[in-house]
Design a protein around this motif. Structure first.
Motif, short mmCIF file in Angstrom:
data_model
loop_
_atom_site.label_atom_id
_atom_site.label_comp_id
_atom_site.label_asym_id
_atom_site.label_seq_id
_atom_site.Cartn_x
_atom_site.Cartn_y
_atom_site.Cartn_z
N CYS A 54 38.15 48.34 26.26
CA CYS A 54 37.13 47.28 26.42
C CYS A 54 37.18 46.27 25.30
O CYS A 54 36.66 45.16 25.41
N CYS A 86 37.95 43.20 31.48
CA CYS A 86 37.21 42.88 32.72
C CYS A 86 37.07 41.37 32.84
O CYS A 86 37.03 40.62 31.86
N SER A 112 31.55 40.32 33.94
CA SER A 112 31.72 41.76 34.13
C SER A 112 31.39 42.48 32.85
O SER A 112 31.43 41.89 31.76
N CYS A 148 32.51 45.83 30.63
CA CYS A 148 33.57 46.83 30.48
C CYS A 148 32.94 48.14 30.03
O CYS A 148 32.16 48.16 29.07
N CYS A 165 35.26 48.50 35.06
CA CYS A 165 34.47 47.26 34.95
C CYS A 165 33.38 47.27 36.02
O CYS A 165 33.62 47.71 37.15
N SER A 216 30.76 42.03 42.73
CA SER A 216 32.22 42.05 42.70
C SER A 216 32.71 41.38 43.98
O SER A 216 32.24 41.69 45.08
N ASN A 267 38.74 43.55 43.60
CA ASN A 267 39.25 44.49 42.61
C ASN A 267 40.76 44.37 42.58
O ASN A 267 41.44 44.55 43.59
N VAL A 306 40.77 46.15 37.99
CA VAL A 306 39.89 45.18 37.29
C VAL A 306 39.04 44.49 38.33
O VAL A 306 39.56 44.01 39.35
#
Length: 861
Positions: free
Chosen positions: A43, A48, A52, A54, A63, A71, A74, A82
């Motif tokens: 992180c 991320c 976002s 982390c 994330c 979201s 991904n 991510v």
């Protein structure tokens, strides 16, 4: 594309470290300084994406999107997934509630209340329904609607409607706010003219209307204002509420009423109908002479001498009845639109015709002519005052109708001061009077006065203006009248200046006279009027009451004032002396016993009657201010003087019986002499009063009037008694002369003649023969007769005292006993003894005969 490039760079950096270091640690770990593999915090390198968070974990990381983000994809980065985040629209889930508006923001959202709602927490913005609750906002509390409109709140809003009686200027009946529309008044009176019904008026007001009944109308419940449709009003009988006041009558009409003054009253604005704030004022109508005469059709031909007179039992009614049609009081109550000026014009024309028609007037007696003229004057007075009520404040009006001219003036609505005067003129005559003198105490705000001048009145009035007949009219006849109800004496005298018709000479008598109206009749007299000054052209009179006035001028020159003063002084002094002597003589005749007899009784009654007559004459002959009292005084004087002459007549008869019929005649007895002495005069006075009672009292003296020879009701009996006494007197003197010649043969002739003369003259006074001068004196005043009559008759009581007391030896003897010290030198003087009259001597020498005879008659009576 940008996102992919970013992820590629990250991946290369991570791979590069591993390649360079050549560490053998697996993903998620890193080589420690001691050569061991430890967990790597990925992180730290921000693996991320934006928005976002982390989360490091052993051997890896993951994330998650920040709150408010979601979201969107991904991706695998370096073998690790991510997450890529973007803002999440929380409003899609309606987090604010049904009455709020959701506002999305980056990573969050906030709520605001809908329009018309407010937050309970007081926060304008809030984050959800749990934090706040939106309640309805009452916009009506904030004066959201225009004037004359009503606000209606709704859920989240409001609307406005115009109040009853108003309408919206926009098409919509409901509107939301002041700027949307306005409310205008709805005029019901214009759109519905009959909305109030009959006999009512509509009055529009803001948002409504009301009705009022017309004047004189009301609702069934008595009200006059209402709101309704077509109900109307009904007539009100105002007379039930006595709206006219006192002395007036009410007559109801549709929607109103009429007030008319009662008979004998007039409206303060003129006429008999009352207007506005008028009141009814007492109004003097013409006398009842008109009512006594029956109606007569108006015959102009008769007035002009072309036809015969209407027949009436009363001759004066042939003229008086013509004035019935011009009686203003009757006109006031028979004609609502009465023309005062036209009535006065016609009335004066009628009066003018009456005055011109001398031949018709001459057919009537003096009293009847005067009655007709007085009715004419009073009728004109009433018409003039009735016309004056129609004038406005300070208005002066003049009118001329042939031989009649009128001027009047009116003041209204004020309190009059002592200095305010009215000056009026007519036909060259002038009148000045204080307004306060003609103002009634109960009605000080109104006063009217008028001057009326009449010419060509000589033929009608001459001979009736003055009871003595020695005066003639020398002016116009003026009538001064006013609206004043009180006909008593004025508070301030009125000054009247007359224009003389004939030039006045210096020593000619001038008097002011007025027409005095009483319940027993009308007559002209000087009462209440005096001459202020007089010259050749004008005469000013001052009077204390209002009526008709005139100036009289003597037909002959009057006595010098010096002579008049002397005559008055002689009368008062002589009568006063006689009154004292009569009292002494009366007491002597009552008390002295030696002379008691029938003749002494006659003397006593003669003294008593003469005392009462002269005393009443002294105090009452000039009391002319009150006509009734003056007439009563004249009646008593008439009676007392007749009793005096009656007792004188008895004295003459008794003397005749004593001297002539010495032996054979009877004697007078009390039962004969008392009815004759008192009853016969009472009979004469009673008959005279019954025949002509108005003959008692004149304008100058409280004595008998010369009119219609009424004075002969006194002079007739007096002349008869004087003639009787003269006959007895002459017989007595002849008989006495014979007896004296036989008794006094030895006396000197001069002395006997003197005694005889004294006896004759003395008996003249006792028998009343000297009153013969009074007959000429009453007929026409002459200075000689006036002095002779005044001196002789004012001292008659003194002569009786001297003849029957002082010259009587028996009385003198009694006086000597009563007053020995005071009277002896006087009673027994040489003059008294030498002046004893032959009658006394005869009686004393024949006392045995006369005294016995007189006593016997006295006892017999």
């Amino acid at each position: 594309m940008a996102l992919q490039s970013y992820l590629l760079v990250v991946y290369l950096c991570l791979s590069w470290t591993e390649l360079v270091t050549g560490q053998p640690c697996i993903d998620g770990y890193m080589l420690n300084t001691n050569g061991t593999c430890v967990d790597q915090d990925e992180c730290l390198t921000g693996p991320c994406g934006p928005y976002s968070i982390c989360h490091n974990k052993i051997g890896g990381f993951h994330c998650t999107c920040q709150t408010g983000f979601a979201s969107v994809s991904n991706q695998l980065l370096n073998g690790k997934t991510v997450s890529f985040c973007r803002d999440a629209n929380e409003c899609l889930s309606h987090p604010c509630g049904p009455t709020a508006i959701c506002h999305n923001s980056e990573g969050s959202f906030y709520c605001t209340c809908d329009r018309g709602f407010y937050s309970v927490s007081g926060n304008y913005q809030f984050a959800g329904e749990a934090e706040s609750h939106c309640r309805d906002k009452d916009e009506c509390l904030s004066d959201a609607c225009p004037s004359n409109a009503t606000c209606h709140n709704t859920e989240g809003s409001f609307y406005c409607t115009c109040n009853q009686g108003f309408y919206s200027v926009s098409i919509d009946r409901q509107f939301a706010g002041k700027n949307k529309s306005s409310c205008k008044d709805y005029n019901e009176c214009e759109t519905s003219p009959t909305i109030c019904g009959y006999n009512a008026s509509c009055h529009n007001n803001a948002g409504s209307f009301y009705c009022t009944c017309h004047e004189g109308f009301a609702r069934s419940n008595g009200g006059t204002a209402f709101t309704g449709y077509g109900k109307g009003c009904q007539d009100v009988n105002e007379c039930n509420f006595s709206p006219c006041g006192s002395h007036a009558s009410c007559r109801n009409t549709v929607g109103s009423y009429i007030c008319t003054c009662d008979p004998g009253f007039i409206s303060s604005s003129g006429g008999n109908r009352m207007h506005d704030t008028d009141i009814c004022i007492k109004f003097d109508c013409p006398s009842d002479e008109v009512a006594k005469c029956s109606p007569t059709t108006m015959e102009t031909e008769w007035m002009q001498g072309n036809s015969s007179a209407p027949e009436h039992d009363d001759p004066a009614c042939s003229l008086i009845s013509f004035f019935r049609d011009y009686n203003v009081c009757e006109k006031l109550h028979s004609q609502e639109d009465f023309d005062f000026e036209e009535n006065l014009k016609n009335l004066t024309s009628l009066t003018e015709e009456l005055l011109r028609n001398r031949s018709r007037l001459e057919t009537l007696g003096g009293q009847d002519r005067q009655r007709a003229l007085e009715v004419s004057l009073q009728t004109i007075e009433s018409s003039v005052i009735a016309l004056a009520y129609t004038l406005s404040d300070q208005e002066k009006k003049s009118m001329a109708f042939g031989n009649i001219e009128v001027e009047m003036e009116v003041l209204r609505g004020r309190n009059f001061t002592e200095k305010e005067t009215a000056s009026l003129s007519a036909k060259g005559n002038q009148m000045d009077i204080h307004w306060r003198a003609v103002t009634d105490s109960e009605d000080s705000g109104f006063a009217s006065v008028a001057l009326i001048a009449f010419s060509e009145m000589e033929s009608v009035l001459n001979g009736s203006l003055d009871s003595d007949g020695g005066l003639c009219l020398n002016s116009h006849v003026l009538t001064v009248t006013s609206s004043q109800k009180d006909r008593q004496a004025l508070a301030e005298p009125v000054n009247i200046t007359f224009r003389n018709e004939r030039e006045k000479k210096p020593r000619v008598k001038v008097v002011c006279i007025s027409l005095n109206r009483t319940g027993s009749g009308n007559h002209w007299s000087q009462q209440g009027c005096t001459v202020v000054n007089s010259n050749t052209t004008h005469t000013m009179c001052r009077c204390t009451h209002l009526t008709s006035f005139a100036v009289l001028m003597a037909l002959y020159e009057t006595q010098d004032p010096w002579h008049l003063l002397n005559l008055s002084l002689i009368s008062y002094v002589g009568i006063s002396i006689s009154l004292v002597c009569l009292v002494i003589s009366f007491l002597t005749f009552l008390i002295c016993r030696t002379i008691q007899g029938t003749r002494t009784t006659i003397h006593a009654h003669l003294c008593l009657c003469l005392f009462l007559a002269e005393l009443l004459f002294l105090v009452g002959i000039s009391q002319t201010s009150n006509q009734l009292v003056c007439a009563i005084i004249a009646g008593f004087l008439h009676y007392f003087f007749l009793t005096v002459f009656a007792w004188m007549c008895l004295e003459g008869i008794q003397l005749y019986l004593m001297v002539v019929k010495v032996f054979n005649a009877g004697c007078l007895r009390k039962r004969h002499i008392l009815p004759f002495g008192y009853g016969l005069p009472l009979l004469v006075v009673g008959i005279s009063a019954a025949v002509r009672h108005e003959g008692y009292g004149t304008s100058k003296h409280c004595w008998l009037s010369l009119d219609k020879h009424f004075l002969w009701s006194f002079l007739g009996p007096v002349c008869a008694i004087i003639m009787i006494n003269i006959v007895f007197y002459c017989i007595t003197l002849v008989k006495l002369a014979k007896k004296m010649s036989s008794i006094q043969k030895d006396a000197p002739k001069l002395k006997m003649f003197r005694s005889f003369t004294v006896t004759a003259i003395a008996q003249l006074f006792l028998l009343g023969c000297t009153w013969i001068f009074g007959i000429f004196h009453f007929q026409k005043e002459t200075i000689t007769m006036a002095y002779i009559f005044t001196i002789i008759n004012s001292l008659q009581g003194a002569f009786i005292f001297i003849l029957h007391c002082l010259l009587n030896k028996q009385v003198r003897d009694e006086y000597r006993k009563w007053f020995p010290c005071c009277l002896k030198p006087i009673l027994y003087s040489e003059f008294i003894q030498s002046s004893t009259v032959p009658m006394i001597s005869l009686q004393s020498r024949n006392s045995s005969t006369y005294q016995i005879r007189d006593i016997s008659c006295h006892n017999a009576s």
